[in-house]
Design an enzyme around this catalytic site. Structure first.
Site, short mmCIF file in Angstrom:
data_model
loop_
_atom_site.label_atom_id
_atom_site.label_comp_id
_atom_site.label_asym_id
_atom_site.label_seq_id
_atom_site.Cartn_x
_atom_site.Cartn_y
_atom_site.Cartn_z
N SER A 131 -4.73 3.86 2.05
CA SER A 131 -4.17 4.71 1.00
C SER A 131 -2.90 4.10 0.39
O SER A 131 -2.09 3.48 1.09
CB SER A 131 -3.83 6.09 1.56
OG SER A 131 -4.97 6.69 2.08
N GLU A 246 -15.87 5.90 11.21
CA GLU A 246 -14.85 6.93 11.37
C GLU A 246 -15.44 8.25 11.88
O GLU A 246 -14.75 9.04 12.49
CB GLU A 246 -14.14 7.16 10.03
CG GLU A 246 -12.72 7.64 10.19
CD GLU A 246 -11.93 7.56 8.89
OE1 GLU A 246 -12.53 7.52 7.80
OE2 GLU A 246 -10.70 7.53 8.98
C1 LIG Z 1 -2.61 13.41 8.64
C2 LIG Z 1 -3.04 12.31 7.71
C3 LIG Z 1 -3.22 11.03 8.21
C4 LIG Z 1 -3.61 10.00 7.35
N1 LIG Z 1 -3.72 8.72 7.86
C5 LIG Z 1 -4.04 7.70 7.03
C6 LIG Z 1 -4.07 6.35 7.52
O1 LIG Z 1 -3.86 6.09 8.71
N2 LIG Z 1 -4.36 5.36 6.66
C7 LIG Z 1 -4.62 5.60 5.33
O2 LIG Z 1 -4.90 4.65 4.60
N3 LIG Z 1 -4.56 6.86 4.82
C8 LIG Z 1 -4.28 7.91 5.64
N4 LIG Z 1 -4.20 9.20 5.14
C9 LIG Z 1 -4.37 9.41 3.69
C10 LIG Z 1 -5.66 10.10 3.32
O3 LIG Z 1 -6.75 9.21 3.43
C11 LIG Z 1 -5.48 10.61 1.86
O4 LIG Z 1 -4.48 11.61 1.89
C12 LIG Z 1 -6.76 11.18 1.30
O5 LIG Z 1 -7.69 10.16 1.10
C13 LIG Z 1 -6.51 11.90 -0.04
O6 LIG Z 1 -5.83 11.07 -0.93
P1 LIG Z 1 -4.49 11.55 -1.65
O7 LIG Z 1 -3.57 12.12 -0.64
O8 LIG Z 1 -4.01 10.40 -2.46
O9 LIG Z 1 -4.94 12.75 -2.59
P2 LIG Z 1 -5.68 12.60 -3.99
O10 LIG Z 1 -6.79 11.64 -3.88
O11 LIG Z 1 -4.64 12.33 -5.04
O12 LIG Z 1 -6.27 14.04 -4.18
C14 LIG Z 1 -5.50 15.16 -4.66
C15 LIG Z 1 -6.43 16.33 -4.85
O13 LIG Z 1 -7.43 16.02 -5.86
C16 LIG Z 1 -8.74 16.18 -5.34
N5 LIG Z 1 -9.62 15.15 -5.91
C17 LIG Z 1 -9.37 13.82 -6.02
N6 LIG Z 1 -10.43 13.17 -6.54
C18 LIG Z 1 -11.39 14.12 -6.74
C19 LIG Z 1 -12.73 14.07 -7.25
N7 LIG Z 1 -13.28 12.92 -7.63
N8 LIG Z 1 -13.44 15.22 -7.29
C20 LIG Z 1 -12.88 16.41 -6.89
N9 LIG Z 1 -11.61 16.51 -6.42
C21 LIG Z 1 -10.88 15.39 -6.34
C22 LIG Z 1 -8.59 16.00 -3.85
O14 LIG Z 1 -9.65 16.61 -3.15
C23 LIG Z 1 -7.25 16.65 -3.58
O15 LIG Z 1 -7.40 18.04 -3.47
C24 LIG Z 1 -3.84 10.26 5.97
C25 LIG Z 1 -3.67 11.56 5.47
C26 LIG Z 1 -3.27 12.58 6.32
C27 LIG Z 1 -3.10 13.97 5.75
#
Ligand SMILES: Cc1cc2nc3c(=O)[nH]c(=O)nc-3n(C[C@H](O)[C@H](O)[C@H](O)COP(=O)(O)OP(=O)(O)OC[C@H]3O[C@@H](n4cnc5c(N)ncnc54)[C@H](O)[C@@H]3O)c2cc1C
Length: 389
Positions: A131, A246
């Site tokens: 991410s 995963e």
């Molecule tokens: C506790 C925790 C641990 C984590 N650990 C890791 C890690 O070790 N390594 C790592 O790389 N990442 C990690 N992550 C990150 C995680 O993979 C991302 O938070 C997740 O993929 C969502 O991305 P974002 O936070 O950028 O949200 P966004 O992608 O910006 O999403 C924001 C909102 O928009 C919605 N949305 C986005 N695209 C769409 C679509 N196409 N259709 C419908 N809705 C959509 C989402 O569902 C969400 O509600 C972690 C996250 C958490 C909470």
């Protein structure tokens, strides 16, 4: 479809349970029930080494790399016993469950020789560098750049939400190596040493008050060319292959841990009289039913996986458990009432409050619920693909 484990598996279960009980009632009693991933790291490394010495660290791997060539069913059984024994959360889990299987599937023999032993014996802790601030659900939007300079890749960019980032020795990072490319093309999968001058890790504090993930900045960091997994520009294939691991054995086994949490909530409700409240009783019964559904679904996926058949129902599993667990967190708060609003004197929270706060993340990591619904629509139901820019 099998709805119970075979007799040989129950023997294996007894062996695993016996080993875990001996360790956790004896030399590792102080680690029992420790679910935070970043506390007491030196002792946790010793625990990882004890698992390796007993050949319980990575049982699904080949024996040549410290595993037992265990079947998926055996891995699930071990993970269930691990949860039942209330053994500490594994600081080596990303290496064991993600890096290891990925290197076994896509790595070179040299990479397997160099990296797998240290993962198996707990000397190398790994983190996942996927991410970025503008690449979460839309992972293909990764902007962290890497280019070859002399004998090595040089890396510039930022990762975020990197679980275990503060304690990790190594990171697998998805980087854009074809500069100017966009989307899934032009990405490479690099293994990056976290203990070097060009890597800065900034912990992110969660609402539990702890910091189990971090921002990771690469500013002139380097990776060996020999530490690229897969071909240059073909990292998407490896990155997606890794995500397939995963949802492995530990996910199928986590209901054992959920059961313990539900039992704690029931005990709290009995102790404070809420067990006589008809609405709470309904919710407790519903949670129990949901857990049973999860159990039978896990067994159904397991027997389908053993038969080698594709499992479209597997696509629903993450959506189901994450929503169930979030509801369980809310039920815990309903049961605790006002008592659930107070923390501990040291700034932390008792286990059920902590579980409630942590459960809010379940519907985000490993694919948000909205993304899970897109996956179900496209891959399980065969509906038209979501329009993508
Ligand atoms: C506790 C925790 C641990 C984590 N650990 C890791 C890690 O070790 N390594 C790592 O790389 N990442 C990690 N992550 C990150 C995680 O993979 C991302 O938070 C997740 O993929 C969502 O991305 P974002 O936070 O950028 O949200 P966004 O992608 O910006 O999403 C924001 C909102 O928009 C919605 N949305 C986005 N695209 C769409 C679509 N196409 N259709 C419908 N809705 C959509 C989402 O569902 C969400 O509600 C972690 C996250 C958490 C909470």
């Amino acid at each position: 479809m099998k709805l119970a484990f075979a007799r040989e598996l129950e023997q294996f279960r007894a062996e695993a349970a016996n080993w875990l009980e001996t360790q956790l009632a004896g030399p590792f009693a102080h680690l029992r029930g420790l679910h935070n991933h970043v506390a007491r790291i030196p002792e946790r490394r010793v625990w990882e080494q004890a698992l390796a010495a007993g050949r319980w660290s990575c049982i699904g791997w080949p024996a040549a790399f410290g595993g037992r060539d265990a079947s998926l069913a055996e891995q699930v059984v071990f993970a269930e016993e691990y949860a039942r024994a209330n053994a500490p959360a594994r600081i080596g889990h990303i290496g064991v469950e993600l890096t290891g299987p990925t290197l076994l599937a896509y790595g070179t023999p040299d990479q397997q020789q160099r990296f797998l032993p240290a993962i198996a014996n707990g000397t190398a802790i790994w983190c996942q560098g996927y991410s970025e601030p503008n690449a979460g659900s839309d992972l293909a939007n990764v902007r962290t750049k890497a280019w070859i300079e002399g004998e090595k890749y040089r890396i510039e960019g930022q990762k975020i939400w990197t679980s275990m980032g503060m304690i990790a020795d190594w990171c697998f990072a998805v980087c854009r190596t074809t500069l100017g490319s966009a989307g899934p093309k032009g990405l490479s999968f690099l293994l990056v040493n976290m203990r070097q001058p060009g890597v800065t890790v900034r912990p992110i504090k969660q609402m539990t008050g702890e910091a189990e993930f971090a921002e990771v900045f690469f500013d002139g960091a380097v990776a060996e060319i020999a530490d690229r997994v897969g071909e240059e520009g073909d990292g998407w294939k490896v990155a997606m292959g890794l995500l397939g691991f995963e949802r492995g054995a530990s996910t199928l086994a986590q209901q054992m841990h959920f059961r313990t949490e539900l039992d704690q909530i029931i005990a709290a409700a009995q102790a404070n009289g809420k067990a006589r409240d008809p609405v709470i009783r309904q919710k407790l019964a519903q949670a129990h039913i949901g857990l049973k559904i999860m159990r039978y679904n896990a067994l159904r996926m397991l027997s389908a996986a053993e038969g080698g058949a594709p499992t479209p129902e597997g696509y629903t599993y993450k959506l189901y458990w994450s929503q169930w667990h979030r509801d369980l967190g809310e039920l815990a708060m309903d049961v605790l009432g006002q008592g659930g609003e107070t923390g501990l004197a040291d700034g932390g929270f008792p286990p059920l409050q902590n579980m409630y706060l942590m459960s809010r993340a379940d519907t985000i990591y490993a694919g948000t619920n909205q993304i899970q619904r897109n996956i179900i629509a496209e891959r399980a139901l065969g509906l038209p693909r979501e329009p993508r820019g």
